[in-house]
Write a protein that holds these residues in place. Structure first.
Motif, PDB file in Angstrom:
ATOM      1  N   LEU B  15       0.830  -1.205   0.000  1.00 25.58           N
ATOM      2  CA  LEU B  15       0.000   0.000   0.000  1.00 25.58           C
ATOM      3  C   LEU B  15       0.873   1.266   0.000  1.00 25.58           C
ATOM      4  O   LEU B  15       0.372   2.382   0.134  1.00 25.58           O
ATOM      5  CB  LEU B  15      -0.941   0.004   1.212  1.00 25.58           C
ATOM      6  CG  LEU B  15      -1.971  -1.137   1.233  1.00 25.58           C
ATOM      7  CD1 LEU B  15      -2.728  -1.169   2.546  1.00 25.58           C
ATOM      8  CD2 LEU B  15      -2.940  -1.014   0.071  1.00 25.58           C
ATOM      9  N   ALA B  17       2.841   2.426   2.212  1.00 24.80           N
ATOM     10  CA  ALA B  17       2.663   3.204   3.446  1.00 24.80           C
ATOM     11  C   ALA B  17       3.920   3.199   4.320  1.00 24.80           C
ATOM     12  O   ALA B  17       3.975   3.921   5.309  1.00 24.80           O
ATOM     13  CB  ALA B  17       1.479   2.643   4.236  1.00 24.80           C
ATOM     14  N   ILE B  46      -4.280  -7.738  -4.465  1.00 25.55           N
ATOM     15  CA  ILE B  46      -5.459  -7.190  -3.783  1.00 25.55           C
ATOM     16  C   ILE B  46      -5.541  -5.649  -3.839  1.00 25.55           C
ATOM     17  O   ILE B  46      -6.606  -5.111  -4.126  1.00 25.55           O
ATOM     18  CB  ILE B  46      -5.530  -7.699  -2.327  1.00 25.55           C
ATOM     19  CG1 ILE B  46      -5.555  -9.228  -2.309  1.00 25.55           C
ATOM     20  CG2 ILE B  46      -6.748  -7.154  -1.608  1.00 25.55           C
ATOM     21  CD1 ILE B  46      -6.701  -9.852  -3.072  1.00 25.55           C
ATOM     22  N   PRO B  47      -4.438  -4.908  -3.591  1.00 28.68           N
ATOM     23  CA  PRO B  47      -4.588  -3.445  -3.596  1.00 28.68           C
ATOM     24  C   PRO B  47      -5.151  -2.907  -4.896  1.00 28.68           C
ATOM     25  O   PRO B  47      -5.927  -1.943  -4.892  1.00 28.68           O
ATOM     26  CB  PRO B  47      -3.162  -2.935  -3.339  1.00 28.68           C
ATOM     27  CG  PRO B  47      -2.528  -4.036  -2.561  1.00 28.68           C
ATOM     28  CD  PRO B  47      -3.088  -5.305  -3.145  1.00 28.68           C
ATOM     29  N   LEU B  49      -7.441  -4.068  -6.665  1.00 26.99           N
ATOM     30  CA  LEU B  49      -8.905  -4.196  -6.674  1.00 26.99           C
ATOM     31  C   LEU B  49      -9.575  -2.957  -6.081  1.00 26.99           C
ATOM     32  O   LEU B  49     -10.718  -2.640  -6.405  1.00 26.99           O
ATOM     33  CB  LEU B  49      -9.352  -5.407  -5.851  1.00 26.99           C
ATOM     34  CG  LEU B  49      -8.863  -6.780  -6.262  1.00 26.99           C
ATOM     35  CD1 LEU B  49      -9.425  -7.829  -5.326  1.00 26.99           C
ATOM     36  CD2 LEU B  49      -9.288  -7.073  -7.689  1.00 26.99           C
ATOM     37  N   LEU B  50      -8.827  -2.304  -5.184  1.00 28.32           N
ATOM     38  CA  LEU B  50      -9.427  -1.169  -4.468  1.00 28.32           C
ATOM     39  C   LEU B  50      -9.295   0.133  -5.248  1.00 28.32           C
ATOM     40  O   LEU B  50      -9.908   1.138  -4.887  1.00 28.32           O
ATOM     41  CB  LEU B  50      -8.759  -1.019  -3.097  1.00 28.32           C
ATOM     42  CG  LEU B  50      -8.983  -2.209  -2.144  1.00 28.32           C
ATOM     43  CD1 LEU B  50      -8.055  -2.134  -0.952  1.00 28.32           C
ATOM     44  CD2 LEU B  50     -10.429  -2.249  -1.687  1.00 28.32           C
ATOM     45  N   ALA B  51      -8.498   0.100  -6.313  1.00 32.08           N
ATOM     46  CA  ALA B  51      -8.286   1.322  -7.096  1.00 32.08           C
ATOM     47  C   ALA B  51      -9.597   1.751  -7.739  1.00 32.08           C
ATOM     48  O   ALA B  51     -10.345   0.933  -8.259  1.00 32.08           O
ATOM     49  CB  ALA B  51      -7.227   1.066  -8.158  1.00 32.08           C
ATOM     50  N   GLY B  52      -9.869   3.045  -7.692  1.00 32.75           N
ATOM     51  CA  GLY B  52     -11.037   3.583  -8.382  1.00 32.75           C
ATOM     52  C   GLY B  52     -12.348   3.412  -7.648  1.00 32.75           C
ATOM     53  O   GLY B  52     -13.407   3.728  -8.186  1.00 32.75           O
ATOM     54  N   LEU B  53     -12.295   2.879  -6.414  1.00 38.23           N
ATOM     55  CA  LEU B  53     -13.540   2.746  -5.652  1.00 38.23           C
ATOM     56  C   LEU B  53     -13.903   4.075  -5.007  1.00 38.23           C
ATOM     57  O   LEU B  53     -13.044   4.908  -4.744  1.00 38.23           O
ATOM     58  CB  LEU B  53     -13.387   1.685  -4.565  1.00 38.23           C
ATOM     59  CG  LEU B  53     -13.313   0.221  -5.011  1.00 38.23           C
ATOM     60  CD1 LEU B  53     -13.096  -0.672  -3.809  1.00 38.23           C
ATOM     61  CD2 LEU B  53     -14.576  -0.177  -5.755  1.00 38.23           C
ATOM     62  N   ASP B  54     -15.175   4.255  -4.735  1.00 38.83           N
ATOM     63  CA  ASP B  54     -15.663   5.448  -4.058  1.00 38.83           C
ATOM     64  C   ASP B  54     -15.388   5.323  -2.561  1.00 38.83           C
ATOM     65  O   ASP B  54     -15.415   4.212  -2.024  1.00 38.83           O
ATOM     66  CB  ASP B  54     -17.169   5.555  -4.318  1.00 38.83           C
ATOM     67  CG  ASP B  54     -17.698   6.887  -3.855  1.00 38.83           C
ATOM     68  OD1 ASP B  54     -17.538   7.852  -4.615  1.00 38.83           O
ATOM     69  OD2 ASP B  54     -18.244   6.953  -2.739  1.00 38.83           O
ATOM     70  N   GLU B  55     -15.143   6.454  -1.906  1.00 40.29           N
ATOM     71  CA  GLU B  55     -14.829   6.392  -0.467  1.00 40.29           C
ATOM     72  C   GLU B  55     -15.977   5.777   0.342  1.00 40.29           C
ATOM     73  O   GLU B  55     -15.760   5.199   1.408  1.00 40.29           O
ATOM     74  CB  GLU B  55     -14.505   7.791   0.078  1.00 40.29           C
ATOM     75  CG  GLU B  55     -14.041   7.718   1.537  1.00 40.29           C
ATOM     76  CD  GLU B  55     -13.444   9.020   2.051  1.00 40.29           C
ATOM     77  OE1 GLU B  55     -13.552  10.033   1.360  1.00 40.29           O
ATOM     78  OE2 GLU B  55     -12.874   8.990   3.155  1.00 40.29           O
ATOM     79  N   VAL B  57     -17.532   3.149   0.018  1.00 42.15           N
ATOM     80  CA  VAL B  57     -17.480   1.692   0.248  1.00 42.15           C
ATOM     81  C   VAL B  57     -16.690   1.353   1.514  1.00 42.15           C
ATOM     82  O   VAL B  57     -16.761   0.232   2.005  1.00 42.15           O
ATOM     83  CB  VAL B  57     -16.868   0.921  -0.947  1.00 42.15           C
ATOM     84  CG1 VAL B  57     -17.710   1.096  -2.181  1.00 42.15           C
ATOM     85  CG2 VAL B  57     -15.427   1.317  -1.179  1.00 42.15           C
ATOM     86  N   PHE B  58     -15.934   2.334   2.044  1.00 38.27           N
ATOM     87  CA  PHE B  58     -15.174   2.075   3.270  1.00 38.27           C
ATOM     88  C   PHE B  58     -15.990   2.390   4.520  1.00 38.27           C
ATOM     89  O   PHE B  58     -15.543   2.169   5.631  1.00 38.27           O
ATOM     90  CB  PHE B  58     -13.877   2.887   3.287  1.00 38.27           C
ATOM     91  CG  PHE B  58     -12.934   2.509   2.189  1.00 38.27           C
ATOM     92  CD1 PHE B  58     -12.131   1.384   2.320  1.00 38.27           C
ATOM     93  CD2 PHE B  58     -12.874   3.237   1.016  1.00 38.27           C
ATOM     94  CE1 PHE B  58     -11.262   1.019   1.305  1.00 38.27           C
ATOM     95  CE2 PHE B  58     -12.006   2.878  -0.008  1.00 38.27           C
ATOM     96  CZ  PHE B  58     -11.206   1.767   0.141  1.00 38.27           C
ATOM     97  N   ALA B  59     -17.183   2.957   4.311  1.00 37.92           N
ATOM     98  CA  ALA B  59     -18.067   3.229   5.450  1.00 37.92           C
ATOM     99  C   ALA B  59     -18.790   1.939   5.830  1.00 37.92           C
ATOM    100  O   ALA B  59     -18.696   0.945   5.129  1.00 37.92           O
ATOM    101  CB  ALA B  59     -19.066   4.313   5.063  1.00 37.92           C
TER     102      ALA B  59
END
Lengths: 67, 230
Positions: B15, B17, B46-47, B49-55, B57-59
């Motif tokens: 990630l 980080a 896996i990371p 897959l998370l590209a381009g998702l809307d914030e 979806v983390f809620a």
């Protein structure tokens, strides 16, 4: 990979795992920044991302198998 | 699982980080550690897959809307509940008497098992190349030793099929004791509680064996330090 499936897989994680992925992945925070934002130790950010990505992988695989 | 300080860094590395020093140290470590390379490979896809998702979806995920129920359901439920209440009145009288006689036995059973802190689980050591991992915790009891085992398949390239595993104890007396078996399925964590009349000092080691009898993982019970004779 279907975005809806990934979103559904994220929904299966704990809120702690989603929070750390939002910080490190969506917001591009460093370990130190994520630790400050979430109020946890930097070491916890590392182990939490470790388990979060594995939990996500498992959830994606399960949902994909179920489709 | 391991004392390797780099073992849990793969996700933070992927990630991006980690700070520069830590990233370089981790990369240098990867060059010499097969286990960490394998861990990294497990989740490297896996990371992305998370590209381009809307914030959003983390809620927290939205509550699932309840499906409508037929109009006849409530009257039927009330009727059934009435019958159930009548049945319970009779049952309660009987159970009350039974409970009174059990109370004395319960006190005896519950008190000893709630005493003492839970010991930390320890990793079992691989005896052969295996995709099975396990941790084990031994808890002294008045009746012997409680054994809490957690067992799972490592997530690796070759996905193993479900298989049956057994826990055996080797006593200091040289005898072997069967402590039970379980079915292990990939992607699933089995939490298995067993026990033995042996005390910790009477257990030499604990082993997990696969169906052909081969011991794959072991845990040697630590001995208290011996007083050296001078």
């Amino acid at each position: 990979m279907n975005r809806r499936l990934v979103a559904a897989a994220l929904g299966r994680l704990t809120q702690e795992h989603r929070d750390v992925l939002r910080e490190c992945c969506f917001r591009g925070s460093s370990v130190a920044q994520a630790a400050r934002a979430l109020g946890i130790a930097p070491g916890t950010v590392k182990t939490r991302t470790y388990y979060a990505l594995r939990a996500l992988r498992l959830a994606v695989e399960e949902l994909r198998d179920a489709e | 699982m391991t004392a390797d300080p780099y073992a849990r860094l793969d996700a933070a590395y992927l990630l991006e980080a980690l700070d520069a020093d830590e990233r370089l140290a981790y990369e240098a470590h990867l060059a010499i550690c097969r286990r960490c390379r394998a861990g990294l490979a497990e989740i490297s896809a896996i990371p992305s897959l998370l590209a381009g998702l809307d914030e959003s979806v983390f809620a927290a995920p939205p509550e699932v809307a309840p499906t409508p129920v037929p109009d006849t359901l409530l009257p039927r439920l009330l009727q059934a509940a009435g019958r159930e209440r009548a049945r319970r009145r009779w049952l309660t009288t009987g159970l009350g008497l039974l409970a009174a006689s059990c109370a004395i036995a319960l006190i005896v059973i519950v008190v000893p098992s709630s005493s003492g802190p839970k010991p930390a689980p320890r990793a079992m050591a691989a005896l052969v190349a295996t995709s099975v991992d396990a941790t084990i915790a031994l808890q002294p009891r008045s009746w012997g030793t409680e054994i809490d085992l957690t067992c799972w398949y490592q997530r690796g390239a070759a996905e193993p099929s479900s298989d049956r595993y057994e826990l055996v104890a080797h006593g200091a007396d040289g005898a072997t004791y069967d402590l039970g078996s379980w079915l292990l399925t990939p992607g699933q964590r089995v939490i298995f509680t067993s026990g033995t009349a042996l005390t910790e000092t009477q257990i030499k080691n604990l082993q997990i064996t696969q169906p052909n009898g081969l011991a794959i993982l072991a845990f040697g019970v630590p001995r208290p330090p011996q007083t050296a004779d001078r």
